[in-house]
Motif scaffolding. Structure first.
Motif, PDB file in Angstrom:
ATOM      1  N   GLU A 181      25.196   2.410  24.999  1.00  0.00           N
ATOM      2  CA  GLU A 181      26.532   2.442  25.632  1.00  0.00           C
ATOM      3  C   GLU A 181      26.952   3.596  26.539  1.00  0.00           C
ATOM      4  O   GLU A 181      27.668   3.366  27.307  1.00  0.00           O
ATOM      5  CB  GLU A 181      27.543   2.499  24.278  1.00  0.00           C
ATOM      6  N   ASN A 182      26.123   5.029  26.010  1.00  0.00           N
ATOM      7  CA  ASN A 182      26.386   5.894  26.965  1.00  0.00           C
ATOM      8  C   ASN A 182      25.874   5.650  28.172  1.00  0.00           C
ATOM      9  O   ASN A 182      26.701   6.062  29.508  1.00  0.00           O
ATOM     10  CB  ASN A 182      25.822   7.356  26.427  1.00  0.00           C
ATOM     11  N   LEU A 183      24.680   5.278  28.571  1.00  0.00           N
ATOM     12  CA  LEU A 183      24.188   4.840  29.826  1.00  0.00           C
ATOM     13  C   LEU A 183      25.060   3.820  30.575  1.00  0.00           C
ATOM     14  O   LEU A 183      25.300   3.873  31.767  1.00  0.00           O
ATOM     15  CB  LEU A 183      22.845   4.519  29.642  1.00  0.00           C
ATOM     16  N   LEU A 184      25.776   2.868  29.776  1.00  0.00           N
ATOM     17  CA  LEU A 184      26.300   1.719  30.413  1.00  0.00           C
ATOM     18  C   LEU A 184      27.700   2.406  31.058  1.00  0.00           C
ATOM     19  O   LEU A 184      28.204   2.029  32.080  1.00  0.00           O
ATOM     20  CB  LEU A 184      26.719   0.527  29.282  1.00  0.00           C
ATOM     21  N   ALA A 185      27.992   3.489  30.353  1.00  0.00           N
ATOM     22  CA  ALA A 185      29.354   4.113  30.810  1.00  0.00           C
ATOM     23  C   ALA A 185      29.124   4.962  32.074  1.00  0.00           C
ATOM     24  O   ALA A 185      29.711   5.048  32.902  1.00  0.00           O
ATOM     25  CB  ALA A 185      29.884   5.122  29.543  1.00  0.00           C
ATOM     26  N   MET A 186      27.976   5.461  32.016  1.00  0.00           N
ATOM     27  CA  MET A 186      27.320   6.243  33.100  1.00  0.00           C
ATOM     28  C   MET A 186      27.294   5.285  34.445  1.00  0.00           C
ATOM     29  O   MET A 186      27.837   5.450  35.460  1.00  0.00           O
ATOM     30  CB  MET A 186      26.241   6.996  33.122  1.00  0.00           C
ATOM     31  N   LEU A 187      26.719   4.131  33.974  1.00  0.00           N
ATOM     32  CA  LEU A 187      26.674   3.163  35.269  1.00  0.00           C
ATOM     33  C   LEU A 187      27.926   2.494  35.671  1.00  0.00           C
ATOM     34  O   LEU A 187      28.081   1.976  36.762  1.00  0.00           O
ATOM     35  CB  LEU A 187      25.473   1.954  34.540  1.00  0.00           C
ATOM     36  N   ALA A 188      28.926   2.575  34.685  1.00  0.00           N
ATOM     37  CA  ALA A 188      30.106   2.040  35.049  1.00  0.00           C
ATOM     38  C   ALA A 188      30.788   2.504  36.227  1.00  0.00           C
ATOM     39  O   ALA A 188      31.746   2.228  36.797  1.00  0.00           O
ATOM     40  CB  ALA A 188      31.040   1.823  33.811  1.00  0.00           C
ATOM     41  N   LYS A 189      30.399   3.991  36.551  1.00  0.00           N
ATOM     42  CA  LYS A 189      31.035   4.551  37.634  1.00  0.00           C
ATOM     43  C   LYS A 189      30.738   3.771  39.004  1.00  0.00           C
ATOM     44  O   LYS A 189      31.435   3.932  39.968  1.00  0.00           O
ATOM     45  CB  LYS A 189      30.291   5.966  37.852  1.00  0.00           C
ATOM     46  N   HIS A 190      29.670   3.132  38.916  1.00  0.00           N
ATOM     47  CA  HIS A 190      29.129   2.461  40.151  1.00  0.00           C
ATOM     48  C   HIS A 190      29.330   0.814  39.803  1.00  0.00           C
ATOM     49  O   HIS A 190      29.483   0.016  40.849  1.00  0.00           O
ATOM     50  CB  HIS A 190      27.561   2.664  40.375  1.00  0.00           C
ATOM     51  N   ASP A 191      29.614   0.600  38.703  1.00  0.00           N
ATOM     52  CA  ASP A 191      29.770  -0.828  38.403  1.00  0.00           C
ATOM     53  C   ASP A 191      30.928  -1.176  37.373  1.00  0.00           C
ATOM     54  O   ASP A 191      30.587  -1.302  36.123  1.00  0.00           O
ATOM     55  CB  ASP A 191      28.338  -1.421  37.921  1.00  0.00           C
ATOM     56  N   PRO A 192      32.105  -0.968  37.773  1.00  0.00           N
ATOM     57  CA  PRO A 192      33.429  -1.053  36.897  1.00  0.00           C
ATOM     58  C   PRO A 192      33.338  -2.149  35.779  1.00  0.00           C
ATOM     59  O   PRO A 192      32.857  -3.042  36.152  1.00  0.00           O
ATOM     60  CB  PRO A 192      34.654  -0.962  37.654  1.00  0.00           C
ATOM     61  N   ASP A 193      33.400  -1.789  34.607  1.00  0.00           N
ATOM     62  CA  ASP A 193      33.214  -2.740  33.610  1.00  0.00           C
ATOM     63  C   ASP A 193      31.909  -3.283  33.211  1.00  0.00           C
ATOM     64  O   ASP A 193      31.873  -4.451  32.659  1.00  0.00           O
ATOM     65  CB  ASP A 193      34.121  -3.839  33.599  1.00  0.00           C
ATOM     66  N   ASN A 194      30.933  -2.797  33.869  1.00  0.00           N
ATOM     67  CA  ASN A 194      29.556  -3.197  33.827  1.00  0.00           C
ATOM     68  C   ASN A 194      29.602  -4.709  34.291  1.00  0.00           C
ATOM     69  O   ASN A 194      28.981  -5.726  33.572  1.00  0.00           O
ATOM     70  CB  ASN A 194      29.079  -3.260  32.477  1.00  0.00           C
ATOM     71  N   ARG A 195      30.214  -5.298  35.210  1.00  0.00           N
ATOM     72  CA  ARG A 195      30.669  -6.240  35.633  1.00  0.00           C
ATOM     73  C   ARG A 195      29.264  -7.271  36.098  1.00  0.00           C
ATOM     74  O   ARG A 195      29.042  -8.442  35.946  1.00  0.00           O
ATOM     75  CB  ARG A 195      31.737  -6.472  36.533  1.00  0.00           C
ATOM     76  N   TYR A 196      28.515  -6.569  36.891  1.00  0.00           N
ATOM     77  CA  TYR A 196      27.296  -7.199  37.683  1.00  0.00           C
ATOM     78  C   TYR A 196      26.055  -6.806  37.346  1.00  0.00           C
ATOM     79  O   TYR A 196      25.067  -7.495  37.605  1.00  0.00           O
ATOM     80  CB  TYR A 196      27.658  -6.705  39.390  1.00  0.00           C
ATOM     81  N   ALA A 197      25.879  -5.658  36.699  1.00  0.00           N
ATOM     82  CA  ALA A 197      24.496  -5.189  36.531  1.00  0.00           C
ATOM     83  C   ALA A 197      23.919  -4.982  35.229  1.00  0.00           C
ATOM     84  O   ALA A 197      24.726  -4.466  34.491  1.00  0.00           O
ATOM     85  CB  ALA A 197      24.318  -3.728  37.447  1.00  0.00           C
ATOM     86  N   ILE A 198      22.721  -5.102  35.072  1.00  0.00           N
ATOM     87  CA  ILE A 198      22.094  -4.625  33.666  1.00  0.00           C
ATOM     88  C   ILE A 198      21.170  -3.590  34.022  1.00  0.00           C
ATOM     89  O   ILE A 198      20.184  -3.867  35.029  1.00  0.00           O
ATOM     90  CB  ILE A 198      20.982  -5.981  33.313  1.00  0.00           C
ATOM     91  N   PRO A 199      21.213  -2.402  33.413  1.00  0.00           N
ATOM     92  CA  PRO A 199      20.530  -1.553  33.852  1.00  0.00           C
ATOM     93  C   PRO A 199      19.188  -1.770  33.305  1.00  0.00           C
ATOM     94  O   PRO A 199      18.861  -2.344  32.304  1.00  0.00           O
ATOM     95  CB  PRO A 199      20.925  -0.173  33.018  1.00  0.00           C
ATOM     96  N   TYR A 200      18.065  -1.530  34.194  1.00  0.00           N
ATOM     97  CA  TYR A 200      16.636  -1.704  34.098  1.00  0.00           C
ATOM     98  C   TYR A 200      15.874  -0.316  33.779  1.00  0.00           C
ATOM     99  O   TYR A 200      15.573  -0.179  32.390  1.00  0.00           O
ATOM    100  CB  TYR A 200      15.994  -2.172  35.397  1.00  0.00           C
TER     101      TYR A 200
END
Ligand code: SPD
Length: 367
Positions: free
Chosen positions: A112-131
């Motif tokens: 979840e922490n990494l998802l929150a960091m990624l959400a700065k570029h992908d709000p709500d984690n709408r499009y991306a799955i971190p690899y």
């Protein structure tokens, strides 16, 4: 009565059923476009065996190349792997399909922490799955660098490659820079004490002048060739991505060729990224794309990839399956102190993007 004709009809129906079943199984395909050297050798075959989906896999080695294809449209790919800041601006122009997370039962495995960091570029984690996530740092040949620059070689600093006097000396044993303006400009800006995400054209002028001083001493600009060249001793220093340099280190060990390569994140700070999977909105094999994304979120699957490519993944419960050398390596999972020095890239306005591209071409062509 069940006569010969009925038997024949039943047999034909059965044969047609089997043929149509085989046909549909054979037809399940998935087209993936990923970075080179970024998957374990058995990942795709294991996935194919488990699902019956045939994977067609192609590779690139720069965000710029991937973006060119995505912007032109009709890529034919069902899954692509941009870095976070690139995904950000590509999503803004409608390149990707939003994720349907109900089709990803393993989504809860993501950190979840990494998802929150990624959400700065992908709000709500709408499009991306971190690899994977990674840094851009320096790989160097310990013996050659020490031989040329002495015991005091600044092997904790960008000075090693961004100070023209050092680079001039190192050019004798071979220097590689990533062929990526979006990597090198922010790195040079940061080194010069300027904002790596600057939107001030004057700062790019200063960075370009600095790069022009370095240019004569860079043997080549390329974003994947340095992996083998560092491992073989054909170059002695490279600006490159963490896992790729770690792959060089491993290749040199495997070859037992006496080449001692190391990677470090310079003390002045460095870029950190997520590379992410996303589905282009014109993708055709959507269910197959979800099947693969879900597969990648299985802890053992993603751990076996990290163990092979030397990049940190974003699946929280993959830790028990990571090799000790991977999970305890601060070049792959940096310490909290180092993490504080990392910065991520922001989407630049088109004016700055164009300026970067023009200045890059100038640096590369003026010799
Ligand atoms: N060989 C895999 C390299 C992956 C690098 N992705 C880097 C993204 C940074 N812009």
């Amino acid at each position: 009565m069940f006569n010969i004709f009925n038997w024949l009809k039943a047999a034909i129906a059965l044969i047609l059923f089997v043929i149509s079943f085989m046909g549909s199984a054979k037809d399940r395909q998935l087209y993936i476009y990923n970075w080179s050297s970024y998957i374990a050798p058995d990942t795709l075959t294991n996935f194919e065996k488990e699902t019956g989906i045939k994977v067609v896999y192609d590779v690139f080695d720069s965000n710029e190349v991937l973006e060119g294809k995505l912007m032109a449209g009709n890529t034919g790919f069902d899954l692509v792997v941009p870095s976070d800041s690139f995904l950000d601006r590509q999503a803004r122009v409608g390149i990707f399909a939003p994720l349907d997370k109900s089709k990803l039962p393993n989504y809860h495995n993501l950190d979840e922490n990494l998802l929150a960091m990624l959400a700065k570029h992908d709000p709500d984690n709408r499009y991306a799955i971190p690899y994977m996530w990674l840094t851009t740092g320096i790989g160097y040949n310990v013996d050659k660098v020490k031989k040329i620059l002495g015991e005091d070689a600044p092997v904790d600093s960008w000075d090693l490659v961004l100070n023209p006097d050092n680079l001039k000396k190192l050019s004798r044993c071979g220097v590689a820079f990533l062929d990526a303006p979006t990597e090198i400009f922010p790195t040079v800006l940061n080194y010069l004490g300027l904002d790596p995400n600057s939107q001030n054209p004057e700062d790019y002028k200063v960075a370009t002048e600095h790069l022009s001083k370095l240019r004569p001493f860079v043997t080549y600009f390329h974003s994947s060739k340095f992996i083998n060249d560092l491992a073989n001793g054909d170059i002695c220093v490279a600006i490159g991505w963490s896992g790729d340099i770690m792959q060089s280190i491993q290749a040199a060990k495997d070859a037992n060729n006496g080449v001692n390569v190391k990677y470090y994140i310079p003390k002045e700070g460095a870029i950190a990224y997520f590379d992410v999977f996303a589905i282009p909105k014109d993708a055709e094999n959507i269910d197959e794309a979800y099947a693969f994304l879900n597969y990648l979120m299985e802890p053992q699957v993603i751990a076996s990839i990290s163990n092979y490519v030397f990049y940190a993944n974003a699946v929280k419960n993959s830790q028990p399956y990571l090799d000790e050398r991977i999970k305890n390596d601060p070049a792959i999972y940096p310490s909290a102190e180092t993490m504080n020095k990392l910065f991520s890239l922001q989407v630049m306005p088109p004016k700055i993007d164009k300026l970067m591209t023009r200045s890059w071409t100038k640096v590369l062509t003026d010799r």
